[in-house]
Design a protein around this motif. Structure first.
Motif, mmCIF file in Angstrom:
data_model
loop_
_atom_site.group_PDB
_atom_site.id
_atom_site.type_symbol
_atom_site.label_atom_id
_atom_site.label_comp_id
_atom_site.label_asym_id
_atom_site.label_seq_id
_atom_site.Cartn_x
_atom_site.Cartn_y
_atom_site.Cartn_z
ATOM 1 N N UNK A 107 22.806 115.337 38.720
ATOM 2 C CA UNK A 107 23.206 114.360 37.715
ATOM 3 C C UNK A 107 24.594 114.581 37.146
ATOM 4 N N UNK A 108 25.136 115.792 37.288
ATOM 5 C CA UNK A 108 26.449 116.104 36.733
ATOM 6 C C UNK A 108 27.607 115.742 37.673
ATOM 7 N N UNK A 109 27.297 115.376 38.907
ATOM 8 C CA UNK A 109 28.379 115.127 39.863
ATOM 9 C C UNK A 109 29.357 114.047 39.398
ATOM 10 N N UNK A 110 28.913 112.899 38.875
ATOM 11 C CA UNK A 110 29.901 111.906 38.406
ATOM 12 C C UNK A 110 30.827 112.459 37.328
ATOM 13 N N UNK A 112 31.628 115.616 36.877
ATOM 14 C CA UNK A 112 32.511 116.575 37.553
ATOM 15 C C UNK A 112 33.665 115.845 38.230
ATOM 16 N N UNK A 113 33.368 114.779 38.929
ATOM 17 C CA UNK A 113 34.412 114.040 39.639
ATOM 18 C C UNK A 113 35.402 113.401 38.665
ATOM 19 N N UNK A 114 34.919 112.922 37.516
ATOM 20 C CA UNK A 114 35.838 112.372 36.503
ATOM 21 C C UNK A 114 36.774 113.454 35.987
ATOM 22 N N UNK A 115 36.229 114.635 35.725
ATOM 23 C CA UNK A 115 37.056 115.727 35.200
ATOM 24 C C UNK A 115 38.103 116.158 36.218
ATOM 25 N N UNK A 116 37.713 116.263 37.488
ATOM 26 C CA UNK A 116 38.666 116.672 38.521
ATOM 27 C C UNK A 116 39.753 115.625 38.690
ATOM 28 N N UNK A 117 39.378 114.340 38.622
ATOM 29 C CA UNK A 117 40.372 113.277 38.744
ATOM 30 C C UNK A 117 41.391 113.323 37.613
ATOM 31 N N UNK A 118 40.949 113.728 36.438
ATOM 32 C CA UNK A 118 41.838 113.764 35.280
ATOM 33 C C UNK A 118 42.626 115.065 35.173
ATOM 34 N N UNK A 119 41.960 116.183 35.459
ATOM 35 C CA UNK A 119 42.540 117.501 35.177
ATOM 36 C C UNK A 119 42.894 118.300 36.425
ATOM 37 N N UNK A 120 42.369 117.896 37.587
ATOM 38 C CA UNK A 120 42.529 118.707 38.779
ATOM 39 C C UNK A 120 41.423 119.750 38.843
ATOM 40 N N UNK A 121 41.205 120.297 40.024
ATOM 41 C CA UNK A 121 40.144 121.291 40.203
ATOM 42 C C UNK A 121 40.708 122.679 39.952
ATOM 43 N N UNK A 125 34.177 124.005 41.351
ATOM 44 C CA UNK A 125 33.560 124.448 42.594
ATOM 45 C C UNK A 125 34.592 124.440 43.715
ATOM 46 N N UNK A 126 34.203 125.033 44.842
ATOM 47 C CA UNK A 126 35.043 124.944 46.025
ATOM 48 C C UNK A 126 35.521 126.254 46.597
ATOM 49 N N UNK A 127 35.412 127.333 45.851
ATOM 50 C CA UNK A 127 35.822 128.616 46.419
ATOM 51 C C UNK A 127 34.870 129.036 47.525
ATOM 52 N N UNK A 128 33.575 128.796 47.305
ATOM 53 C CA UNK A 128 32.552 129.109 48.303
ATOM 54 C C UNK A 128 31.695 127.882 48.591
ATOM 55 N N UNK A 129 31.375 127.131 47.553
ATOM 56 C CA UNK A 129 30.455 126.000 47.659
ATOM 57 C C UNK A 129 31.161 124.735 47.177
ATOM 58 N N UNK A 130 31.073 123.664 47.946
ATOM 59 C CA UNK A 130 31.650 122.401 47.518
ATOM 60 C C UNK A 130 30.805 121.793 46.403
ATOM 61 N N UNK A 131 31.391 120.866 45.671
ATOM 62 C CA UNK A 131 30.665 120.230 44.576
ATOM 63 C C UNK A 131 29.392 119.550 45.081
ATOM 64 N N UNK A 132 29.474 118.919 46.254
ATOM 65 C CA UNK A 132 28.316 118.214 46.800
ATOM 66 C C UNK A 132 27.181 119.168 47.147
ATOM 67 N N UNK A 133 27.507 120.429 47.419
ATOM 68 C CA UNK A 133 26.488 121.413 47.810
ATOM 69 C C UNK A 133 26.002 122.273 46.651
ATOM 70 N N UNK A 134 26.493 122.018 45.453
ATOM 71 C CA UNK A 134 26.056 122.804 44.299
ATOM 72 C C UNK A 134 24.549 122.682 44.060
#
Length: 226
Positions: A107-110, A112-121, A125-134
């Motif tokens: 449920x947090x994915x939307x 998360x995507x808004x925050x990354x779009x605004x602030x950058x990653x 997530x992404x060092x080991x696990x992508x956001x989709x695989x969290x």
């Protein structure tokens, strides 16, 4: 970083190291160092406060005029008293058939995507696990908490690194939900105290400790004081 600073200086590049732990920057002795008594992870002090950050940078760049070696202290301090927690409303349950922590992560994915779009990653997530695989990574910690040996639970990497990605995912999503920069470490405290995934990670941590796993395997699933 202090070692790298000496390497760069030897190649003709002037450096200034910023440190948040006083004895560390003193002991590692960079050519030029500025101790900023700020919480870890906030080397310029205050998020979204350009004037404050510019004062830090002005002091740091001013050290380029000083004869080396030199370590100075920034005049202003910021302290984390360890009590501040984010106020962040989590999304409602969507799929009652899933474990609450997994449903929560999905449920947090939307957000998360808004925050990354605004602030950058910056620290999500992404060092080991992508956001989709969290959500799948969260499920693996749920399995450990419920008694599955961690090597058989499907944790997609070194447990501590996977846990860091899960926490980064949550804290990044929380920035979109809360719409403000929280006090230092407030996001971490919120994750472990107020989210299903945080509880699952802590329960997995305890299960691994109870099973006699080596200290580094379970201890670093969370900050040492949690």
């Amino acid at each position: 970083m202090s070692t790298l600073a000496h390497v760069f200086e030897a190649a003709g590049l002037a450096t200034v190291a910023l440190g948040s732990i006083g004895n560390h920057i003193q002991d590692t002795a960079p050519p030029r160092g500025l101790w900023c008594d700020f919480p870890l992870g906030r080397p310029l002090g205050k998020p979204n406060d350009a004037d404050f950050q510019h004062r830090v940078l002005a002091h740091a760049f001013g050290l380029l005029r000083a004869p080396e070696p030199v370590v100075e202290t920034f005049a202003e301090s910021i302290h984390d008293d360890g009590t501040a927690v984010m106020s962040c409303e989590l999304p409602p349950r969507h799929d009652p058939g899933l474990h609450p922590a997994v449903d929560e992560a999905r449920g947090l994915l939307p957000a998360y995507e808004r925050a990354v779009a605004k602030l950058g990653n910056r620290s999500g997530a992404g060092r080991v696990v992508t956001a989709e695989d969290i959500p799948a990574a969260v499920q693996s910690f749920v399995a450990v908490a419920e008694g599955t040996p961690w090597k058989q639970a499907g944790i997609p990497g070194i447990p501590a690194r996977v846990a860091q990605d899960i926490r980064g995912y949550y804290e990044t999503a929380a920035l979109a939900l809360a719409e403000h920069a929280p006090p230092a470490w407030a996001g971490a405290r919120w994750f472990f105290a107020s989210t299903e995934a945080g509880r699952a990670v802590m329960e997995a941590r305890q299960a691994m400790a109870d099973a006699g796993e080596a200290h580094p395997i379970w201890f670093y699933l969370a900050p040492g004081d949690m």
